[in-house]
Write an enzyme that holds these catalytic residues in place. Sequence first.
Site, PDB file in Angstrom:
ATOM      1  N   CYS A   1       0.823  -1.211   0.000  1.00 55.10           N
ATOM      2  CA  CYS A   1       0.000   0.000   0.000  1.00 55.10           C
ATOM      3  C   CYS A   1       0.863   1.270   0.000  1.00 55.10           C
ATOM      4  O   CYS A   1       1.721   1.439  -0.849  1.00 55.10           O
ATOM      5  CB  CYS A   1      -0.959  -0.053   1.186  1.00 55.10           C
ATOM      6  SG  CYS A   1      -2.289   1.158   1.148  1.00 55.10           S
ATOM      7  N   GLY A   2       0.657   2.159   0.939  1.00 56.48           N
ATOM      8  CA  GLY A   2       1.352   3.435   0.949  1.00 56.48           C
ATOM      9  C   GLY A   2       2.856   3.328   1.027  1.00 56.48           C
ATOM     10  O   GLY A   2       3.578   4.231   0.580  1.00 56.48           O
TER      11      GLY A   2
END
Length: 212
Positions: free
Chosen positions: A108-109
């Site tokens: 993800c991030g």
Amino acid sequence: MFTIYIYVLDTLADWELGYVTSELNSGRFFKKGAPSVSLKTVSDSKESIKTMGGLTIVPDCLIDDIVMSKTSVLILPGADSWNDQKHGVIIEKASELLSLGATVCAICGATAALANFGLLDKRPHTSNGSGFLEMFSPSYKGQSFYIDKPSVADNNLITASPTGALLWAKQIIEHLGVFQANTLDAWYNYFSTGKPEYFFALMQTLPSSNEN
């Protein structure tokens, strides 16, 4: 022995780590003779962090405590706070570990943080969908290496989208070689489908199931 360093930061996405940390820490499905595994939470300070789910985690160690070895594994979870410049230190450490041949796993991030540092420009990888890395990582130039899958393993770099946590865990476990191949397949099939036949298949692959 593998040392698994899990980077913890405020707003950490709890669900993204659940599969991989529970299996690596418990060792409940490890094969006979599997390498031993030690999990440590690591951060930029010893101050506690608060996850997205509201849980408090006190880091075990600092970034400088990470042992630079091929048997070190760095896991970078998603979070809403990756744009804080202080996290650049752990991304520099990730770069050093990759160069050494150690394993770095980002979801993800955290993939955006790697992309912003140029670490995805020349290696197969994935993230949160087409356009995500361009939006959050202005210096990203790895479009030709982007693969639109939930999780992508490129030797010692394993990246995933926020919906790829289960496959990400499978690829990490496979890379470390701590499960038998048939155990890993049954484990993944059970958790991805919920079908009971895969649970019983999983149980049959375990060493204790075959000793009578």
